[in-house]
Design a protein around this motif. Structure first.
Motif, PDB file in Angstrom:
ATOM      1  N   ASN A 355     -24.622 -10.361   8.521  1.00  0.00           N
ATOM      2  CA  ASN A 355     -25.641 -10.622   9.538  1.00  0.00           C
ATOM      3  C   ASN A 355     -25.042 -10.346  10.913  1.00  0.00           C
ATOM      4  O   ASN A 355     -23.924 -10.781  11.205  1.00  0.00           O
ATOM      5  CB  ASN A 355     -26.114 -12.078   9.490  1.00  0.00           C
ATOM      6  CG  ASN A 355     -26.632 -12.473   8.125  1.00  0.00           C
ATOM      7  OD1 ASN A 355     -25.871 -12.965   7.306  1.00  0.00           O
ATOM      8  ND2 ASN A 355     -27.900 -12.263   7.877  1.00  0.00           N
ATOM      9  N   THR A 356     -25.794  -9.637  11.737  1.00  0.00           N
ATOM     10  CA  THR A 356     -25.368  -9.440  13.117  1.00  0.00           C
ATOM     11  C   THR A 356     -26.608  -9.360  14.004  1.00  0.00           C
ATOM     12  O   THR A 356     -27.705  -9.021  13.535  1.00  0.00           O
ATOM     13  CB  THR A 356     -24.497  -8.179  13.273  1.00  0.00           C
ATOM     14  OG1 THR A 356     -23.903  -8.169  14.563  1.00  0.00           O
ATOM     15  CG2 THR A 356     -25.323  -6.906  13.090  1.00  0.00           C
ATOM     16  N   VAL A 357     -26.436  -9.676  15.281  1.00  0.00           N
ATOM     17  CA  VAL A 357     -27.531  -9.657  16.236  1.00  0.00           C
ATOM     18  C   VAL A 357     -27.093  -8.836  17.441  1.00  0.00           C
ATOM     19  O   VAL A 357     -26.046  -9.109  18.044  1.00  0.00           O
ATOM     20  CB  VAL A 357     -27.926 -11.078  16.687  1.00  0.00           C
ATOM     21  CG1 VAL A 357     -29.056 -11.005  17.725  1.00  0.00           C
ATOM     22  CG2 VAL A 357     -28.353 -11.923  15.498  1.00  0.00           C
ATOM     23  N   LEU A 358     -27.884  -7.835  17.790  1.00  0.00           N
ATOM     24  CA  LEU A 358     -27.644  -7.011  18.973  1.00  0.00           C
ATOM     25  C   LEU A 358     -28.631  -7.454  20.045  1.00  0.00           C
ATOM     26  O   LEU A 358     -29.837  -7.520  19.793  1.00  0.00           O
ATOM     27  CB  LEU A 358     -27.842  -5.534  18.645  1.00  0.00           C
ATOM     28  CG  LEU A 358     -27.099  -5.029  17.400  1.00  0.00           C
ATOM     29  CD1 LEU A 358     -27.432  -3.563  17.153  1.00  0.00           C
ATOM     30  CD2 LEU A 358     -25.596  -5.229  17.548  1.00  0.00           C
ATOM     31  N   LYS A 359     -28.129  -7.761  21.240  1.00  0.00           N
ATOM     32  CA  LYS A 359     -28.968  -8.387  22.269  1.00  0.00           C
ATOM     33  C   LYS A 359     -29.181  -7.483  23.480  1.00  0.00           C
ATOM     34  O   LYS A 359     -28.355  -6.627  23.783  1.00  0.00           O
ATOM     35  CB  LYS A 359     -28.324  -9.707  22.724  1.00  0.00           C
ATOM     36  CG  LYS A 359     -28.150 -10.736  21.617  1.00  0.00           C
ATOM     37  CD  LYS A 359     -27.472 -11.999  22.145  1.00  0.00           C
ATOM     38  CE  LYS A 359     -27.270 -13.017  21.024  1.00  0.00           C
ATOM     39  NZ  LYS A 359     -26.591 -14.245  21.517  1.00  0.00           N
ATOM     40  N   ASN A 360     -30.320  -7.703  24.133  1.00  0.00           N
ATOM     41  CA  ASN A 360     -30.648  -7.099  25.427  1.00  0.00           C
ATOM     42  C   ASN A 360     -30.485  -5.579  25.412  1.00  0.00           C
ATOM     43  O   ASN A 360     -29.653  -5.019  26.119  1.00  0.00           O
ATOM     44  CB  ASN A 360     -29.773  -7.711  26.529  1.00  0.00           C
ATOM     45  CG  ASN A 360     -30.252  -7.336  27.913  1.00  0.00           C
ATOM     46  OD1 ASN A 360     -31.440  -7.069  28.109  1.00  0.00           O
ATOM     47  ND2 ASN A 360     -29.339  -7.293  28.862  1.00  0.00           N
ATOM     48  N   ILE A 361     -31.298  -4.932  24.610  1.00  0.00           N
ATOM     49  CA  ILE A 361     -31.250  -3.472  24.475  1.00  0.00           C
ATOM     50  C   ILE A 361     -32.379  -2.856  25.307  1.00  0.00           C
ATOM     51  O   ILE A 361     -33.541  -3.205  25.123  1.00  0.00           O
ATOM     52  CB  ILE A 361     -31.388  -3.069  22.991  1.00  0.00           C
ATOM     53  CG1 ILE A 361     -30.300  -3.762  22.169  1.00  0.00           C
ATOM     54  CG2 ILE A 361     -31.305  -1.562  22.823  1.00  0.00           C
ATOM     55  CD1 ILE A 361     -30.465  -3.588  20.692  1.00  0.00           C
ATOM     56  N   GLN A 362     -32.036  -1.946  26.189  1.00  0.00           N
ATOM     57  CA  GLN A 362     -33.022  -1.276  27.028  1.00  0.00           C
ATOM     58  C   GLN A 362     -32.803   0.231  26.965  1.00  0.00           C
ATOM     59  O   GLN A 362     -31.668   0.693  26.857  1.00  0.00           O
ATOM     60  CB  GLN A 362     -32.895  -1.752  28.480  1.00  0.00           C
ATOM     61  CG  GLN A 362     -33.068  -3.241  28.665  1.00  0.00           C
ATOM     62  CD  GLN A 362     -32.921  -3.659  30.119  1.00  0.00           C
ATOM     63  OE1 GLN A 362     -33.494  -3.018  31.016  1.00  0.00           O
ATOM     64  NE2 GLN A 362     -32.170  -4.715  30.357  1.00  0.00           N
ATOM     65  N   TRP A 363     -33.890   0.961  27.038  1.00  0.00           N
ATOM     66  CA  TRP A 363     -33.772   2.416  27.042  1.00  0.00           C
ATOM     67  C   TRP A 363     -35.038   3.058  27.611  1.00  0.00           C
ATOM     68  O   TRP A 363     -36.076   2.407  27.753  1.00  0.00           O
ATOM     69  CB  TRP A 363     -33.505   2.948  25.638  1.00  0.00           C
ATOM     70  CG  TRP A 363     -34.657   2.851  24.666  1.00  0.00           C
ATOM     71  CD1 TRP A 363     -35.546   3.835  24.349  1.00  0.00           C
ATOM     72  CD2 TRP A 363     -35.028   1.709  23.882  1.00  0.00           C
ATOM     73  NE1 TRP A 363     -36.455   3.384  23.415  1.00  0.00           N
ATOM     74  CE2 TRP A 363     -36.149   2.076  23.108  1.00  0.00           C
ATOM     75  CE3 TRP A 363     -34.531   0.411  23.755  1.00  0.00           C
ATOM     76  CZ2 TRP A 363     -36.765   1.194  22.233  1.00  0.00           C
ATOM     77  CZ3 TRP A 363     -35.140  -0.468  22.877  1.00  0.00           C
ATOM     78  CH2 TRP A 363     -36.242  -0.066  22.126  1.00  0.00           C
ATOM     79  N   THR A 364     -34.895   4.323  27.936  1.00  0.00           N
ATOM     80  CA  THR A 364     -36.018   5.139  28.404  1.00  0.00           C
ATOM     81  C   THR A 364     -36.149   6.337  27.479  1.00  0.00           C
ATOM     82  O   THR A 364     -35.161   7.005  27.186  1.00  0.00           O
ATOM     83  CB  THR A 364     -35.786   5.632  29.843  1.00  0.00           C
ATOM     84  OG1 THR A 364     -35.654   4.506  30.704  1.00  0.00           O
ATOM     85  CG2 THR A 364     -36.949   6.488  30.319  1.00  0.00           C
TER      86      THR A 364
END
Length: 463
Positions: A355-364
């Motif tokens: 289990n892993t959590v990737l946080k605060n991902i932003q892209w255009t």
């Protein structure tokens, strides 16, 4: 004359064997007889033992409580396990219909796959060294400290030179390394542990000596460790029942030993096993796994970009397409696996969970949409944001040959937001995009990750 002596000797031997039989005792420590509580001068005399921690910390005790509630002996010697979860039938169908590509080198998603593969290789190597994973780190035979007992008759009973055997026939049942809970939990199971040793009874009337054997059946031993401090919390092992036999120098059963065994010596054996299981978490397999899981993903070459994956997903006549998801304002270098678990399901299969959590991902990115095969829209350079991407991976493997039986990935997006650029005349397209884009992204990520893991872990097997 010689013949008569031989016959007499055989007769004595047969009588002695007939007089000796195995005594059976329950494994519930709470039901054992407290037969020697007669005062301070009747205390047990023994060498110091390791300290066994009783702990009130909810976090460090979470897995201990969880597995001991489901693994109590009232329901027999059985273990429950969570089955491999599967997504909706439709998503499984569309995973096969969509020809997704494996994650590209240099992307963060590839880094997650490679971290899982690094952990998997540690398990696989251990599997090659020893059929029973983790048992190779336990001493065999295991020495038991000498115990001296003064009984109510003022006799001193010495139990010495004992060793626990059959350790190598046990197996690692559960292993959980949970960074979020700051805990490691491990449970070893042993179908049978046999202890052989010698006894001596110092008596003014009739001193005796001989040997004894104790077989503890269905033994399990748990250890919980706080990862941040290395402090461990463990209790004496538990067993379902014990068989005991003790014979003196003449080959006769010594009933005077059974009460000391029932009251004290079983506890000594339980503590000895638990102490060795505790020692195992600081070396070998468990030590390597802790180090790998605590190593950030940036130590595995993930490149310079934070891109997760490219979206290209179709369900019936509806489709969405978007490139470079997660390539802006996101640092992944300190990401770790949040939790990892190993579960031996049966004699043929084991299960790995990540289990892993990737946080605060932003892209255009540009976004293409198609609804019902006809209505299409193109959003150019739109902004997207996801608060959390939760990734759960479950892998079933064969104990004998490490082959994959199943790879399953579940992805969930929390806090998905986007700001489309451009106006769309058809009112159905914006609504369709808002409702379906997160789900399409989840299933596309799941399918690509499953394919990447199968390629990385399963040695070209066909699924």
């Amino acid at each position: 004359m010689k013949a008569a002596l031989v016959i007499a000797s055989l007769f004595v031997t047969i009588v002695a064997l007939d007089a000796t039989f195995v005594r059976k005792f329950p494994g519930d420590h709470n039901q054992r007889q407290d037969v020697y509580k007669y005062g301070s001068d009747s205390e047990f005399m023994q060498t110091p033992k390791s300290e066994f921690f009783e702990n009130d910390d909810i976090e460090s005790n979470y897995y201990y409580k969880k597995f001991n509630q489901m693994n109590n002996y009232e329901n027999g010697w059985s273990f429950e396990s969570e089955e491999v979860g599967s997504n909706e039938e439709s998503s499984e169908q569309y995973k096969h219909n969509n020809n997704v590509e494996v994650f590209q080198p240099g992307t963060a998603s590839r880094g997650v796959v490679e971290k899982i593969a690094a952990i998997d290789r540690i398990i696989a190597k251990e599997q090659q060294l020893n059929y029973n994973v983790g048992v190779n780190d336990l001493k065999t035979p295991l020495n038991v400290r000498n115990v001296y007992i003064k009984n109510p008759q003022r006799e001193v009973i010495t139990l010495k030179n004992a060793q626990i055997k059959n350790i190598e026939n046990g197996h690692l049942k559960y292993l959980v390394i949970d960074s979020e809970r700051d805990a490691l939990f491990v449970q070893y199971n042993f179908d049978q542990l046999r202890t052989e040793g010698f006894f001596k009874i110092d008596s003014t009337v009739d001193g005796q000596h001989g040997d004894f054997a104790v077989e503890l059946h269905k033994v399990r031993s748990n250890v919980t460790e706080k990862l941040s401090t290395g402090k461990t919390f463990y209790r004496p092992s538990k067993f379902e029942y014990a068989d005991v036999v003790a014979t003196n120098q003449h080959g006769y059963e010594v009933e005077a030993l059974y009460e000391p065994f029932n009251y004290k010596y079983f506890t000594v054996l339980e503590e000895t096993v638990a102490d060795e299981v505790h020692n195992s978490i600081h070396k070998g397999l468990l030590f390597k796994l802790k180090n790998e899981i605590n190593t950030p993903m940036n130590n595995i070459k993930t490149g310079q970009y934070s891109k997760l994956f490219d979206l290209k997903w179709q369900e019936k006549l509806n489709a969405l397409e978007m490139n470079n998801i997660g390539s802006k304002n996101w640092q992944h270098g300190d990401r770790q696996i949040n939790s990892f678990s190993y579960t031996r399901l049966d004699s043929k299969t084991y299960q790995l969970r990540y289990n892993t959590v990737l946080k605060n991902i932003q892209w255009t990115s540009d976004l293409k949409t198609m609804l019902s095969g006809e209505q299409q829209a193109f959003y150019k350079s739109s902004n997207f944001k996801v608060d959390k991407v939760r990734i759960n991976v479950t892998i079933l493997k064969n104990i004998n040959n490490h082959q994959c039986n199943k790879v399953n990935v579940n992805v969930h997006l929390d806090g998905f937001n986007y700001l489309p650029v451009g106006q769309v005349q058809n009112s159905n397209l914006p609504s369709f995009t808002s409702h379906q884009l997160p789900r399409f992204m989840e299933h596309n990520f799941e399918a690509a990750m499953e394919k990447s893991l199968e390629q990385e872990l399963c040695f070209g097997q066909t699924f």
